[in-house]
Design a protein around this motif. Structure first.
Motif, PDB file in Angstrom:
ATOM      1  N   PRO A 186      -9.103  14.779  14.823  1.00 52.15           N
ATOM      2  CA  PRO A 186      -8.375  13.624  14.277  1.00 52.15           C
ATOM      3  C   PRO A 186      -8.465  13.565  12.754  1.00 52.15           C
ATOM      4  O   PRO A 186      -9.393  14.099  12.148  1.00 52.15           O
ATOM      5  CB  PRO A 186      -9.086  12.445  14.922  1.00 52.15           C
ATOM      6  CG  PRO A 186     -10.475  12.931  15.170  1.00 52.15           C
ATOM      7  CD  PRO A 186     -10.340  14.387  15.509  1.00 52.15           C
ATOM      8  N   ASP A 187      -7.485  12.856  12.143  1.00 52.06           N
ATOM      9  CA  ASP A 187      -7.514  12.621  10.694  1.00 52.06           C
ATOM     10  C   ASP A 187      -8.433  11.450  10.330  1.00 52.06           C
ATOM     11  O   ASP A 187      -8.912  11.368   9.189  1.00 52.06           O
ATOM     12  CB  ASP A 187      -6.096  12.319  10.180  1.00 52.06           C
ATOM     13  CG  ASP A 187      -5.144  13.473  10.414  1.00 52.06           C
ATOM     14  OD1 ASP A 187      -5.560  14.620  10.174  1.00 52.06           O
ATOM     15  OD2 ASP A 187      -4.002  13.220  10.843  1.00 52.06           O
ATOM     16  N   ILE A 188      -8.616  10.530  11.280  1.00 51.40           N
ATOM     17  CA  ILE A 188      -9.401   9.318  11.007  1.00 51.40           C
ATOM     18  C   ILE A 188     -10.061   8.859  12.304  1.00 51.40           C
ATOM     19  O   ILE A 188      -9.494   9.032  13.396  1.00 51.40           O
ATOM     20  CB  ILE A 188      -8.509   8.200  10.405  1.00 51.40           C
ATOM     21  CG1 ILE A 188      -9.360   6.989   9.988  1.00 51.40           C
ATOM     22  CG2 ILE A 188      -7.414   7.794  11.361  1.00 51.40           C
ATOM     23  CD1 ILE A 188      -8.573   5.961   9.173  1.00 51.40           C
ATOM     24  N   ILE A 189     -11.267   8.287  12.181  1.00 53.25           N
ATOM     25  CA  ILE A 189     -12.021   7.807  13.341  1.00 53.25           C
ATOM     26  C   ILE A 189     -12.306   6.316  13.155  1.00 53.25           C
ATOM     27  O   ILE A 189     -12.838   5.896  12.122  1.00 53.25           O
ATOM     28  CB  ILE A 189     -13.359   8.558  13.487  1.00 53.25           C
ATOM     29  CG1 ILE A 189     -13.127  10.063  13.578  1.00 53.25           C
ATOM     30  CG2 ILE A 189     -14.140   8.052  14.697  1.00 53.25           C
ATOM     31  CD1 ILE A 189     -14.403  10.870  13.455  1.00 53.25           C
TER      32      ILE A 189
ATOM     33  N   PRO B 115       0.818  -1.207   0.000  1.00 49.39           N
ATOM     34  CA  PRO B 115       0.000   0.000   0.000  1.00 49.39           C
ATOM     35  C   PRO B 115       0.853   1.259   0.000  1.00 49.39           C
ATOM     36  O   PRO B 115       2.008   1.252   0.405  1.00 49.39           O
ATOM     37  CB  PRO B 115      -0.810  -0.139   1.291  1.00 49.39           C
ATOM     38  CG  PRO B 115       0.083  -0.907   2.204  1.00 49.39           C
ATOM     39  CD  PRO B 115       0.852  -1.852   1.342  1.00 49.39           C
ATOM     40  N   LYS B 116       0.195   2.326  -0.457  1.00 50.78           N
ATOM     41  CA  LYS B 116       0.877   3.622  -0.422  1.00 50.78           C
ATOM     42  C   LYS B 116       0.766   4.210   0.977  1.00 50.78           C
ATOM     43  O   LYS B 116      -0.081   3.845   1.764  1.00 50.78           O
ATOM     44  CB  LYS B 116       0.239   4.570  -1.429  1.00 50.78           C
ATOM     45  CG  LYS B 116       0.318   4.085  -2.860  1.00 50.78           C
ATOM     46  CD  LYS B 116      -0.400   5.052  -3.775  1.00 50.78           C
ATOM     47  CE  LYS B 116      -0.360   4.551  -5.218  1.00 50.78           C
ATOM     48  NZ  LYS B 116      -1.087   5.468  -6.144  1.00 50.78           N
ATOM     49  N   SER B 117       1.603   5.195   1.282  1.00 50.64           N
ATOM     50  CA  SER B 117       1.536   5.883   2.563  1.00 50.64           C
ATOM     51  C   SER B 117       0.223   6.637   2.653  1.00 50.64           C
ATOM     52  O   SER B 117      -0.196   7.302   1.698  1.00 50.64           O
ATOM     53  CB  SER B 117       2.709   6.857   2.718  1.00 50.64           C
ATOM     54  OG  SER B 117       2.580   7.586   3.909  1.00 50.64           O
ATOM     55  N   SER B 118      -0.432   6.556   3.827  1.00 49.79           N
ATOM     56  CA  SER B 118      -1.749   7.150   3.964  1.00 49.79           C
ATOM     57  C   SER B 118      -1.709   8.656   4.174  1.00 49.79           C
ATOM     58  O   SER B 118      -2.654   9.357   3.827  1.00 49.79           O
ATOM     59  CB  SER B 118      -2.488   6.492   5.142  1.00 49.79           C
ATOM     60  OG  SER B 118      -1.835   6.835   6.367  1.00 49.79           O
ATOM     61  N   GLY B 119      -0.669   9.155   4.786  1.00 52.01           N
ATOM     62  CA  GLY B 119      -0.616  10.588   5.090  1.00 52.01           C
ATOM     63  C   GLY B 119      -1.425  10.965   6.304  1.00 52.01           C
ATOM     64  O   GLY B 119      -1.566  12.158   6.623  1.00 52.01           O
ATOM     65  N   LEU B 120      -2.007   9.987   7.001  1.00 55.34           N
ATOM     66  CA  LEU B 120      -2.812  10.234   8.190  1.00 55.34           C
ATOM     67  C   LEU B 120      -1.921  10.123   9.419  1.00 55.34           C
ATOM     68  O   LEU B 120      -1.096   9.204   9.524  1.00 55.34           O
ATOM     69  CB  LEU B 120      -3.963   9.231   8.269  1.00 55.34           C
ATOM     70  CG  LEU B 120      -4.869   9.174   7.025  1.00 55.34           C
ATOM     71  CD1 LEU B 120      -5.869   8.049   7.155  1.00 55.34           C
ATOM     72  CD2 LEU B 120      -5.595  10.502   6.823  1.00 55.34           C
ATOM     73  N   ARG B 121      -2.135  11.039  10.381  1.00 61.46           N
ATOM     74  CA  ARG B 121      -1.223  11.085  11.524  1.00 61.46           C
ATOM     75  C   ARG B 121      -1.922  10.953  12.876  1.00 61.46           C
ATOM     76  O   ARG B 121      -1.290  10.587  13.852  1.00 61.46           O
ATOM     77  CB  ARG B 121      -0.441  12.405  11.497  1.00 61.46           C
ATOM     78  CG  ARG B 121       0.538  12.503  10.321  1.00 61.46           C
ATOM     79  CD  ARG B 121       1.677  11.488  10.498  1.00 61.46           C
ATOM     80  NE  ARG B 121       2.577  11.474   9.360  1.00 61.46           N
ATOM     81  CZ  ARG B 121       2.503  10.601   8.370  1.00 61.46           C
ATOM     82  NH1 ARG B 121       1.553   9.660   8.382  1.00 61.46           N
ATOM     83  NH2 ARG B 121       3.366  10.632   7.387  1.00 61.46           N
ATOM     84  N   HIS B 122      -3.192  11.231  12.941  1.00 58.81           N
ATOM     85  CA  HIS B 122      -3.853  11.223  14.248  1.00 58.81           C
ATOM     86  C   HIS B 122      -5.210  10.517  14.126  1.00 58.81           C
ATOM     87  O   HIS B 122      -5.997  10.834  13.237  1.00 58.81           O
ATOM     88  CB  HIS B 122      -4.051  12.658  14.757  1.00 58.81           C
ATOM     89  CG  HIS B 122      -4.654  12.710  16.124  1.00 58.81           C
ATOM     90  ND1 HIS B 122      -5.493  13.726  16.529  1.00 58.81           N
ATOM     91  CD2 HIS B 122      -4.553  11.871  17.192  1.00 58.81           C
ATOM     92  CE1 HIS B 122      -5.882  13.505  17.777  1.00 58.81           C
ATOM     93  NE2 HIS B 122      -5.310  12.379  18.200  1.00 58.81           N
TER      94      HIS B 122
END
Length: 694
Positions: free
Chosen positions: A612-615, A563-570
């Motif tokens: 957050p960047d993702i939940i 996979p590619k890097s997601s760029g999500l950090r939090h």
């Protein structure tokens, strides 16, 4: 012929005079509903009033092809002369034509003339007949009904020669006239009753058959014609035993009369279910109501017959539908149970998978890495089995990929081989050379093979002699491939072969089988567009065969890619299971994503306080579901919709709730137990959707 004029009106015995008796009889006839019920009493009263010893009511009938015949409608004889008096004689047209006196009397009777006199003054047939009956003197008058001669009413004195006076003659004529009126009323009512009876007979939906004392069929209505396949003309006069009685019930009886007296006798007067036979020999289940009728000296049996074939078919269909409904309810209950079980199992499995993955990543030596990988692989397999079984019960579509059927068989044998060895059952394999690739769900196909192997073990458990299971894989000329499992057990009875793939149908003892193994196996193979069937094995045994379609382009799922890097950090993790949440946080940390765990949901503002960047939210929370949380977040911050990941161990159970969401507002899914690859894939999906929407 000599007529005497001696009067008998003053009866010295004190009995009523003929005139008084005539009045009594007339009143009785007028009050009677049916003269035939009263006739015996009337004849006895008539004899008493006239001082006679025998009274007779003759009936004249027109017999087709034979002319008129005189028969006995009713008669009474004084017990004092019963031992010496012969019964009255019937006279037919042939006898009348051969005797001049009878011929003259027949003509005078039609003219309504009285016939009276002494026996010694007669000649020919009548004198011989009257002497045989010990008749000394006689008086007879005509009985007319509807303007025609119906018959005659006679009084005989069998002890004394006497002449009947005018009062006696007049009294007898009055009685005869009253009797004629009663007969007319009866004939009219009888005519109406006959029409009603015939109409009812013709219109009856039930078959109606009348059988006489000899066993001959004398009535057969249209419903009977339809049921049995004979016309009325074809069957009238035929013997009951040779027509409607099933062949296997005829043994020991020579004719219908014997059958009625034997097996048929207990049926009379009852309603019962039995069987009959139609013109083609088909055995028909029926409800029979049989009643006896007495007509003069005849004994008739009337049978009302109702065809039960349609009723039985309806009952069978109702039972099948009831059983199907019951099975569906059990499957639904099992699905609900498995949903809860899968949730409870997938949470600890998620922890085992995540921790074994982390252990593998940070293991200080190769041996620990190998052991950690074994633990992770076993836990992931447990998770797949839970998902597979839940999917089988809920008919969830399978996820097909290129699968080696030889490896499927080996995996199934690993699971079931110990049970076979411990039972003294040998297993032989004949696997196709090389890789036998098909597009299939490996775990589901393993389950099918394991089901067949377990069934074979159960079939061989009590089998005598060599107990062998033979497993084979194959590739056909058209590219299709499959496998078969064969045993040397008792096989499957022909009567139940059509039902072996039905849910909950089993021939195993209670506690041995549930009856869903073969039905689930068939459902799996059907979803793979394959075929599964049973074949008997000679001399005994059973063989189950699975055949899957040839490999094609574009059918499989892509294997794991980098996979590619997601760029999500939090990330925010909303989960009431601390171990599951902590394991997910550990995996995210490996990928450079810092996490905050929220174990109890309070509000959107509290959960998203640090933007957050993702939940990640568990589907099943104590206070509300993950989908409800998703709705609340999207309602206040719609831009977070593509950044929401729903974590669940029962995706199938959540399907209905997810389908209610708008197409552009559906969360991403992460199924438990999850691996590092699953988490990385979820991050990539969120990153790509966010990038596409930017």
């Amino acid at each position: 012929m000599t007529l005497l004029t001696v009067s008998r009106t003053d009866n010295p015995s004190g009995t009523p005079s003929p005139t008084i008796v005539a009045g009594q009889i007339v009143r009785r006839l007028r009050a009677a509903q049916d003269w035939q019920i009263e006739i015996d009493t009337i004849l006895r009263s008539l004899a008493g009033g006239f001082g006679g010893h025998r009274t007779i009511l003759f009936r004249l009938r027109d017999v087709p092809g034979q002319g008129f015949a005189q028969s006995i409608a009713a008669f009474w004889v004084d017990p004092k002369i019963d031992a010496i008096a012969a019964p009255p004689t019937t006279i037919n047209q042939t006898l009348v034509d051969s005797d001049p006196l009878l011929e003259r009397l027949a003509e005078e009777g039609r003219q309504g003339k009285i016939f009276t006199g002494l026996t010694r003054d007669l000649s020919g047939f009548l004198r011989n007949d009257f002497e045989k009956q010990h008749i000394k003197s006689f008086l007879s008058v005509s009985v007319s009904a509807h303007g025609h001669l119906w018959g005659t009413l006679a009084v005989n004195d069998c002890l004394v020669e006497r002449h009947w006076d005018d009062d006696e003659i007049a009294a007898l004529e009055i009685i005869a006239a009253a009797l004629g009126d009663a007969i007319e009323r009866s004939l009219s009512e009888y005519h109406v009753s006959e029409i009603i009876r015939r109409t009812m007979l013709q219109a009856s939906l039930d078959a109606i058959m009348v059988v006489d004392e000899t066993g001959s069929i004398i009535e057969f209505n249209p419903a009977a014609e339809k049921m049995f396949g004979w016309t009325r003309d074809e069957i009238l006069g035929k013997d009951l035993l040779d027509t409607v009685i099933p062949t296997y019930y005829r043994k020991g009886y020579n004719n219908g009369a014997e059958y009625l007296a034997g097996r048929g006798s207990p049926m009379v007067g009852h309603r019962l279910e039995t069987v009959t036979q139609n013109a083609t020999g088909e055995i028909i289940p029926i409800e029979l109501t049989a009643n006896e009728m007495r007509l003069a000296d005849r004994r008739l049996v009337l049978g009302s017959i109702r065809d039960l074939r349609e009723k039985h078919r309806a009952e069978e269909e109702i039972n099948r539908q009831r059983e199907k409904l019951h099975q569906n309810e059990k499957m639904a209950a099992m699905g609900s149970l498995l949903a809860g079980v899968s949730h409870e199992l997938n949470n600890p499995l998620a922890v085992v998978v995540a921790q074994s993955t982390l252990l593998h990543e940070f293991a200080p030596d190769p041996q620990t890495k190998i052991r950690a990988e074994k633990v992770r692989a076993a836990a992931e397999r447990c998770g797949r089995i839970v998902k597979s079984f839940l999917g089988m019960v809920r008919l969830h579509p399978t996820s097909r990929a290129e699968t080696d059927l030889n490896q499927v068989i080996r995996a199934a044998l690993e699971v079931t081989a110990y049970g076979a060895r411990s039972s003294g059952i040998s297993i032989t394999t004949e696997l196709a050379a090389g890789t036998l690739s098909v597009m299939a769900d490996a775990d589901h196909m393993t389950q099918v093979a394991a089901n067949f192997l377990v069934n074979s073990q159960h079939a061989l458990a009590a089998a005598p002699g060599d107990r062998v299971i033979r497993v084979r894989t194959f590739r056909n000329a058209d590219g299709s491939a499959g496998f078969s499992v064969e045993d040397s057990g008792p096989g499957i009875a022909e009567a139940i072969r059509d039902r072996i793939f039905e849910s909950y149908f089993t021939t195993k003892p209670v506690g041995v089988g549930t009856g869903i193994g073969l039905s689930i196996s068939k459902a799996i193979v059907d979803r793979h567009n394959g075929k599964v069937w049973f074949e008997p094995v000679a001399p005994t045994g059973a063989r189950f065969i699975v055949e899957l379609p040839p490999m094609g382009d574009g059918h499989g799922t892509m294997l794991e890619a980098t996979p590619k890097s997601s760029g999500l950090r939090h990330a925010v993790i909303i989960d009431d299971e601390p171990d599951v949440a902590a394991s997910l946080a550990d995996i995210l940390e490996l990928m450079g994503v810092k996490s905050r765990i929220v174990s109890t949901w309070d509000s959107v503002s509290e959960a998203l306080a640090d933007q957050p960047d993702i939940i990640f939210s568990d589907l099943r929370m104590p206070d509300r579901s993950g989908i409800t949380i998703f709705r609340e977040i999207v309602a206040t911050q719609p831009e977070m919709a593509p950044r929401f990941v729903l974590v669940t161990g029962d995706l199938i159970g959540a399907k209905a709730e997810l389908e209610q969401l708008p197409p552009n507002l559906k969360p991403h899914i992460l199924e438990k137990p999850f691996s590092t690859f699953d988490v990385r894939s979820a991050l990539s999906a969120v990153s790509e959707q966010v990038a596409d929407g930017a």
